[in-house]
Design a protein around this motif. Structure first.
Motif, PDB file in Angstrom:
ATOM      1  N   ARG A  58     -12.436  -6.486  -5.667  1.00 54.23           N
ATOM      2  CA  ARG A  58     -12.981  -5.172  -5.295  1.00 54.23           C
ATOM      3  C   ARG A  58     -14.440  -5.058  -5.708  1.00 54.23           C
ATOM      4  O   ARG A  58     -15.306  -4.677  -4.922  1.00 54.23           O
ATOM      5  CB  ARG A  58     -12.153  -4.046  -5.926  1.00 54.23           C
ATOM      6  CG  ARG A  58     -12.682  -2.653  -5.589  1.00 54.23           C
ATOM      7  CD  ARG A  58     -11.932  -1.569  -6.333  1.00 54.23           C
ATOM      8  NE  ARG A  58     -12.032  -1.655  -7.768  1.00 54.23           N
ATOM      9  CZ  ARG A  58     -13.128  -1.328  -8.485  1.00 54.23           C
ATOM     10  NH1 ARG A  58     -14.224  -0.917  -7.874  1.00 54.23           N
ATOM     11  NH2 ARG A  58     -13.126  -1.415  -9.794  1.00 54.23           N
ATOM     12  N   MET A  59     -14.724  -5.404  -6.964  1.00 47.49           N
ATOM     13  CA  MET A  59     -16.090  -5.271  -7.475  1.00 47.49           C
ATOM     14  C   MET A  59     -17.053  -6.256  -6.818  1.00 47.49           C
ATOM     15  O   MET A  59     -18.206  -5.906  -6.555  1.00 47.49           O
ATOM     16  CB  MET A  59     -16.095  -5.425  -8.989  1.00 47.49           C
ATOM     17  CG  MET A  59     -15.403  -4.254  -9.685  1.00 47.49           C
ATOM     18  SD  MET A  59     -15.457  -4.382 -11.468  1.00 47.49           S
ATOM     19  CE  MET A  59     -17.182  -4.006 -11.746  1.00 47.49           C
ATOM     20  N   SER A  60     -16.589  -7.479  -6.538  1.00 45.67           N
ATOM     21  CA  SER A  60     -17.478  -8.465  -5.920  1.00 45.67           C
ATOM     22  C   SER A  60     -17.902  -8.041  -4.519  1.00 45.67           C
ATOM     23  O   SER A  60     -18.951  -8.459  -4.035  1.00 45.67           O
ATOM     24  CB  SER A  60     -16.821  -9.845  -5.883  1.00 45.67           C
ATOM     25  OG  SER A  60     -15.780  -9.876  -4.932  1.00 45.67           O
ATOM     26  N   ARG A  61     -17.089  -7.227  -3.885  1.00 45.03           N
ATOM     27  CA  ARG A  61     -17.414  -6.722  -2.544  1.00 45.03           C
ATOM     28  C   ARG A  61     -18.063  -5.341  -2.574  1.00 45.03           C
ATOM     29  O   ARG A  61     -18.368  -4.769  -1.539  1.00 45.03           O
ATOM     30  CB  ARG A  61     -16.162  -6.664  -1.673  1.00 45.03           C
ATOM     31  CG  ARG A  61     -15.529  -8.024  -1.429  1.00 45.03           C
ATOM     32  CD  ARG A  61     -16.529  -8.985  -0.768  1.00 45.03           C
ATOM     33  NE  ARG A  61     -15.949 -10.276  -0.514  1.00 45.03           N
ATOM     34  CZ  ARG A  61     -15.564 -10.707   0.672  1.00 45.03           C
ATOM     35  NH1 ARG A  61     -15.712  -9.958   1.732  1.00 45.03           N
ATOM     36  NH2 ARG A  61     -15.033 -11.906   0.797  1.00 45.03           N
ATOM     37  N   GLY A  62     -18.255  -4.789  -3.775  1.00 53.27           N
ATOM     38  CA  GLY A  62     -18.926  -3.497  -3.908  1.00 53.27           C
ATOM     39  C   GLY A  62     -18.113  -2.320  -3.388  1.00 53.27           C
ATOM     40  O   GLY A  62     -18.678  -1.330  -2.925  1.00 53.27           O
ATOM     41  N   ILE A  63     -16.801  -2.420  -3.473  1.00 51.33           N
ATOM     42  CA  ILE A  63     -15.930  -1.348  -2.981  1.00 51.33           C
ATOM     43  C   ILE A  63     -15.596  -0.415  -4.145  1.00 51.33           C
ATOM     44  O   ILE A  63     -14.988  -0.848  -5.128  1.00 51.33           O
ATOM     45  CB  ILE A  63     -14.625  -1.918  -2.390  1.00 51.33           C
ATOM     46  CG1 ILE A  63     -14.917  -2.948  -1.305  1.00 51.33           C
ATOM     47  CG2 ILE A  63     -13.740  -0.790  -1.857  1.00 51.33           C
ATOM     48  CD1 ILE A  63     -13.697  -3.750  -0.878  1.00 51.33           C
ATOM     49  N   PRO A  64     -15.975   0.851  -4.066  1.00 48.88           N
ATOM     50  CA  PRO A  64     -15.602   1.793  -5.114  1.00 48.88           C
ATOM     51  C   PRO A  64     -14.075   1.964  -5.181  1.00 48.88           C
ATOM     52  O   PRO A  64     -13.383   1.883  -4.162  1.00 48.88           O
ATOM     53  CB  PRO A  64     -16.271   3.102  -4.688  1.00 48.88           C
ATOM     54  CG  PRO A  64     -17.375   2.685  -3.768  1.00 48.88           C
ATOM     55  CD  PRO A  64     -16.854   1.464  -3.068  1.00 48.88           C
ATOM     56  N   THR A  65     -13.576   2.196  -6.373  1.00 43.87           N
ATOM     57  CA  THR A  65     -12.136   2.370  -6.578  1.00 43.87           C
ATOM     58  C   THR A  65     -11.577   3.448  -5.660  1.00 43.87           C
ATOM     59  O   THR A  65     -10.530   3.259  -5.033  1.00 43.87           O
ATOM     60  CB  THR A  65     -11.833   2.739  -8.045  1.00 43.87           C
ATOM     61  OG1 THR A  65     -12.489   1.803  -8.893  1.00 43.87           O
ATOM     62  CG2 THR A  65     -10.356   2.717  -8.331  1.00 43.87           C
ATOM     63  N   ALA A  66     -12.273   4.576  -5.589  1.00 45.06           N
ATOM     64  CA  ALA A  66     -11.795   5.689  -4.773  1.00 45.06           C
ATOM     65  C   ALA A  66     -11.717   5.306  -3.293  1.00 45.06           C
ATOM     66  O   ALA A  66     -10.790   5.719  -2.592  1.00 45.06           O
ATOM     67  CB  ALA A  66     -12.694   6.907  -4.959  1.00 45.06           C
ATOM     68  N   ASP A  67     -12.669   4.520  -2.817  1.00 40.45           N
ATOM     69  CA  ASP A  67     -12.664   4.111  -1.408  1.00 40.45           C
ATOM     70  C   ASP A  67     -11.501   3.177  -1.101  1.00 40.45           C
ATOM     71  O   ASP A  67     -10.834   3.316  -0.074  1.00 40.45           O
ATOM     72  CB  ASP A  67     -13.977   3.439  -1.028  1.00 40.45           C
ATOM     73  CG  ASP A  67     -15.153   4.402  -0.981  1.00 40.45           C
ATOM     74  OD1 ASP A  67     -14.937   5.622  -1.145  1.00 40.45           O
ATOM     75  OD2 ASP A  67     -16.284   3.930  -0.789  1.00 40.45           O
ATOM     76  N   LEU A  68     -11.247   2.222  -1.994  1.00 40.42           N
ATOM     77  CA  LEU A  68     -10.109   1.325  -1.795  1.00 40.42           C
ATOM     78  C   LEU A  68      -8.807   2.113  -1.814  1.00 40.42           C
ATOM     79  O   LEU A  68      -7.950   1.930  -0.954  1.00 40.42           O
ATOM     80  CB  LEU A  68     -10.079   0.232  -2.867  1.00 40.42           C
ATOM     81  CG  LEU A  68      -8.870  -0.710  -2.810  1.00 40.42           C
ATOM     82  CD1 LEU A  68      -8.810  -1.448  -1.479  1.00 40.42           C
ATOM     83  CD2 LEU A  68      -8.901  -1.682  -3.984  1.00 40.42           C
ATOM     84  N   ALA A  69      -8.682   3.010  -2.782  1.00 45.01           N
ATOM     85  CA  ALA A  69      -7.468   3.822  -2.892  1.00 45.01           C
ATOM     86  C   ALA A  69      -7.248   4.652  -1.629  1.00 45.01           C
ATOM     87  O   ALA A  69      -6.134   4.691  -1.089  1.00 45.01           O
ATOM     88  CB  ALA A  69      -7.569   4.727  -4.115  1.00 45.01           C
ATOM     89  N   ARG A  70      -8.296   5.286  -1.152  1.00 42.33           N
ATOM     90  CA  ARG A  70      -8.189   6.129   0.044  1.00 42.33           C
ATOM     91  C   ARG A  70      -7.754   5.302   1.256  1.00 42.33           C
ATOM     92  O   ARG A  70      -6.842   5.686   1.991  1.00 42.33           O
ATOM     93  CB  ARG A  70      -9.527   6.812   0.319  1.00 42.33           C
ATOM     94  CG  ARG A  70      -9.479   7.868   1.399  1.00 42.33           C
ATOM     95  CD  ARG A  70     -10.818   8.603   1.568  1.00 42.33           C
ATOM     96  NE  ARG A  70     -11.404   9.043   0.312  1.00 42.33           N
ATOM     97  CZ  ARG A  70     -12.476   8.481  -0.264  1.00 42.33           C
ATOM     98  NH1 ARG A  70     -13.094   7.464   0.295  1.00 42.33           N
ATOM     99  NH2 ARG A  70     -12.952   8.951  -1.404  1.00 42.33           N
ATOM    100  N   SER A  71      -8.370   4.151   1.437  1.00 43.08           N
ATOM    101  CA  SER A  71      -8.036   3.333   2.600  1.00 43.08           C
ATOM    102  C   SER A  71      -6.643   2.718   2.487  1.00 43.08           C
ATOM    103  O   SER A  71      -6.024   2.403   3.499  1.00 43.08           O
ATOM    104  CB  SER A  71      -9.089   2.249   2.824  1.00 43.08           C
ATOM    105  OG  SER A  71      -9.134   1.370   1.724  1.00 43.08           O
ATOM    106  N   ALA A  72      -6.133   2.570   1.259  1.00 42.06           N
ATOM    107  CA  ALA A  72      -4.790   2.020   1.051  1.00 42.06           C
ATOM    108  C   ALA A  72      -3.721   3.111   1.014  1.00 42.06           C
ATOM    109  O   ALA A  72      -2.527   2.807   0.997  1.00 42.06           O
ATOM    110  CB  ALA A  72      -4.745   1.224  -0.249  1.00 42.06           C
TER     111      ALA A  72
END
Length: 84
Positions: free
Chosen positions: A19-33
């Motif tokens: 997640r961090m290596s791709r610069g994805i914020p935690t909230a964005d990953l959570a929302r999309s999942a």
């Protein structure tokens, strides 16, 4: 007939690293999942180590929606397989 798998043991450090290596914020990953930000955080720090198959599939789909296609094995703990 074999019963369906109840849970997968995941590698929280791998989830965080990818997640961090791709610069994805935690909230964005959570929302999309379709899961909560706190759930993702608990997975990443190791408070939660197991996920139900449907939730695990949503996490993979969440990464994919950010242009990060992953094999299930990349997020599973050592020795864990995604076969039923």
């Amino acid at each position: 007939m074999k019963a369906p798998r109840a849970t997968y043991e995941v590698n929280g450090a791998a989830i965080r690293k990818i997640r961090m290596s791709r610069g994805i914020p935690t909230a964005d990953l959570a929302r999309s999942a379709g899961i909560s930000r706190s759930y993702v955080c608990r997975l990443e720090i190791g408070v939660r180590t197991r996920m139900r198959p449907a939730t695990f599939a949503r996490l993979l789909a969440g990464f994919e929606s950010h242009g990060v296609p992953l094999e299930a094995q990349q997020l599973l703990a050592a020795g864990e397989t995604d076969s039923e």
